[in-house]
Design an enzyme around this catalytic site. Structure first.
Site, PDB file in Angstrom:
ATOM      1  N   ASP A  83      -3.768   4.235  -1.595  1.00 27.39           N
ATOM      2  CA  ASP A  83      -4.782   4.587  -0.592  1.00 27.39           C
ATOM      3  C   ASP A  83      -4.708   6.085  -0.305  1.00 27.39           C
ATOM      4  OD1 ASP A  83      -6.725   4.402   1.370  1.00 27.39           O
ATOM      5  OD2 ASP A  83      -5.327   3.697   2.912  1.00 27.39           O
ATOM      6  N   ASP A 103     -13.921  14.764  -2.269  1.00 30.82           N
ATOM      7  CA  ASP A 103     -14.022  16.139  -2.752  1.00 30.82           C
ATOM      8  C   ASP A 103     -15.312  16.235  -3.571  1.00 30.82           C
ATOM      9  OD1 ASP A 103     -13.349  18.796  -3.724  1.00 30.82           O
ATOM     10  OD2 ASP A 103     -11.241  18.303  -3.378  1.00 30.82           O
ATOM     11  N   ARG A 144       1.931  -0.938  11.004  1.00 31.33           N
ATOM     12  CA  ARG A 144       2.868  -0.916  12.128  1.00 31.33           C
ATOM     13  C   ARG A 144       3.157  -2.253  12.801  1.00 31.33           C
ATOM     14  NH1 ARG A 144      -0.314   4.145  14.410  1.00 31.33           N
ATOM     15  NH2 ARG A 144      -1.885   2.929  13.273  1.00 31.33           N
ATOM     16  N   LYS A 183       0.849  -1.191   0.000  1.00 28.09           N
ATOM     17  CA  LYS A 183       0.000   0.000   0.000  1.00 28.09           C
ATOM     18  C   LYS A 183       0.882   1.238   0.000  1.00 28.09           C
ATOM     19  CE  LYS A 183      -2.020   3.089   3.137  1.00 28.09           C
ATOM     20  NZ  LYS A 183      -2.998   3.604   4.099  1.00 28.09           N
ATOM     21  N   PRO A 225     -17.733  15.900  -6.769  1.00 33.81           N
ATOM     22  CA  PRO A 225     -17.699  14.788  -7.731  1.00 33.81           C
ATOM     23  C   PRO A 225     -16.758  15.015  -8.915  1.00 33.81           C
ATOM     24  CG  PRO A 225     -19.939  15.154  -7.002  1.00 33.81           C
ATOM     25  CD  PRO A 225     -19.119  16.258  -6.397  1.00 33.81           C
ATOM     26  N   LYS A 281      -7.618   7.928  -0.439  1.00 35.71           N
ATOM     27  CA  LYS A 281      -8.950   8.228   0.131  1.00 35.71           C
ATOM     28  C   LYS A 281      -9.502   9.542  -0.391  1.00 35.71           C
ATOM     29  CE  LYS A 281      -8.081   5.785   4.485  1.00 35.71           C
ATOM     30  NZ  LYS A 281      -6.611   5.658   4.449  1.00 35.71           N
ATOM     31  N   THR A 312     -11.081   3.100  10.709  1.00 37.60           N
ATOM     32  CA  THR A 312     -11.015   2.165  11.843  1.00 37.60           C
ATOM     33  C   THR A 312     -10.479   2.815  13.121  1.00 37.60           C
ATOM     34  OG1 THR A 312      -8.993   1.399  10.749  1.00 37.60           O
ATOM     35  CG2 THR A 312     -10.891  -0.040  10.625  1.00 37.60           C
TER      36      THR A 312
HETATM   37  O1  C5P Z   1      -0.263   0.697  11.047  1.00 34.21           O
HETATM   38  P1  C5P Z   1      -1.644   0.167  10.833  1.00 34.21           P
HETATM   39  O2  C5P Z   1      -1.708  -1.340  10.679  1.00 34.21           O
HETATM   40  O3  C5P Z   1      -2.650   0.703  11.818  1.00 34.21           O
HETATM   41  O4  C5P Z   1      -2.021   0.749   9.393  1.00 34.21           O
HETATM   42  C1  C5P Z   1      -3.306   0.635   8.857  1.00 34.21           C
HETATM   43  C2  C5P Z   1      -3.293   1.178   7.483  1.00 34.21           C
HETATM   44  O5  C5P Z   1      -4.599   1.121   6.959  1.00 34.21           O
HETATM   45  C3  C5P Z   1      -2.856   2.640   7.419  1.00 34.21           C
HETATM   46  O6  C5P Z   1      -2.044   2.776   6.259  1.00 34.21           O
HETATM   47  C4  C5P Z   1      -4.144   3.408   7.283  1.00 34.21           C
HETATM   48  O7  C5P Z   1      -4.005   4.568   6.486  1.00 34.21           O
HETATM   49  C5  C5P Z   1      -5.041   2.417   6.580  1.00 34.21           C
HETATM   50  N1  C5P Z   1      -6.475   2.570   6.817  1.00 34.21           N
HETATM   51  C6  C5P Z   1      -7.033   2.513   8.074  1.00 34.21           C
HETATM   52  N2  C5P Z   1      -8.386   2.666   8.252  1.00 34.21           N
HETATM   53  C7  C5P Z   1      -9.180   2.832   7.193  1.00 34.21           C
HETATM   54  C8  C5P Z   1      -8.634   2.875   5.913  1.00 34.21           C
HETATM   55  C9  C5P Z   1      -7.259   2.734   5.758  1.00 34.21           C
HETATM   56  O8  C5P Z   1      -6.310   2.321   9.064  1.00 34.21           O
HETATM   57  N3  C5P Z   1     -10.487   2.900   7.336  1.00 34.21           N
END
Ligand code: C5P
Length: 234
Positions: free
Chosen positions: A58, A63, A209, A31, A65, A60, A121
């Site tokens: 990613d 803005d 991470r 990613k 359309p 995201k 999340t």
């Molecule tokens: O480090 P970690 O495992 O928390 O990273 C999660 C990855 O998923 C990050 O790159 C974050 O930008 C992405 N992400 C997220 N929640 C979302 C969409 C993407 O944590 N809803």
């Protein structure tokens, strides 16, 4: 077969290369997100593609359309495999973005698959500014928009994937918020283990991470892959 995507949330191109070099042979997907794309620029995508990786871009998009539809067309030119936009941008933004994908595909025979982000999340109930609706219910409503706009899939919490998939089985599900037992939770909230996410029906797990901040990223990656394989055999 669920797949693992490594979130290359690192500050420089050099750091990204060092990491993927260490994990060679174990990983099919990377990613590229806001940090790396902003610091390294689009050339990091062709470099990772040249190394054989499939790319989840990613950024995201969220803005008006017209702006999002044009940004999606520009992202198609980068040759990425998965691309994100926010479902909170509404039905017209989602529909126009998907139309950009389809136009590009008609001309070039290939295009990225578009994923709609439901609710980040990192949010727990009551933490989203101005929103009192429970997050699981908001994610469900937003998933309905993505389905209506014919998106390829959704980004959602592993805690929500089973219910969303039961209602929208035609969509593909990518889950962040993955934390192996004992891993630092950091800023995430709606989390699960790799095993729980697979058993709930995730098609892709995106992990940052727990691998990148580990003293031994290769060992951490291998442990997650083993946990995923064991869950898939159930
Ligand atoms: O480090 P970690 O495992 O928390 O990273 C999660 C990855 O998923 C990050 O790159 C974050 O930008 C992405 N992400 C997220 N929640 C979302 C969409 C993407 O944590 N809803």
């Amino acid at each position: 077969m669920a797949e693992l995507i490594l979130a290359l949330d690192v500050p420089t191109k050099q750091a990204a290369h060092a990491l993927v070099d260490d994990l060679k042979g174990k990983l099919a997907w990377c990613k590229v997100g806001l940090e790396l794309f902003t610091s390294a620029g689009p050339s990091i995508i062709s470099e990772l593609k040249d190394l054989g990786f499939k790319i989840f871009l990613d950024l995201k998009f969220y803005d008006i359309p017209n702006t999002v539809a044009k940004a999606v067309s520009a992202a198609c030119e980068l040759g990425v495999d998965l691309l994100t936009i926010h479902c909170q941008g509404g039905l017209k933004m989602l529909t126009d973005a998907q139309e950009s994908i389809e136009k590009y595909k008609a001309l070039h025979k290939a295009a990225p698959n578009l994923l709609g982000v439901t609710v980040l999340t990192s949010f727990a109930d009551g933490q989203m500014p101005g929103i009192s609706q429970p997050i699981a219910s908001l994610a469900y409503d937003l998933a309905g928009l993505a389905a209506k706009a014919n998106l390829y899939g959704l980004v959602c919490s592993p805690n929500e994937v089973a219910k969303l998939k039961a209602s929208y089985p035609m969509l593909h599900y990518l889950c962040p918020g993955i934390r192996p037992k004992g891993a630092d939770i950091g800023d995430q909230n709606r989390i699960s283990t790799p095993k729980e996410a697979i058993l709930a029906g995730a098609d892709f797990l995106v992990v940052g991470r727990p691998i990148t901040a580990n003293k031994n990223p290769r060992q951490a990656l291998e442990a997650i892959l083993t946990e995923m394989e064991e869950a898939l055999q159930k």
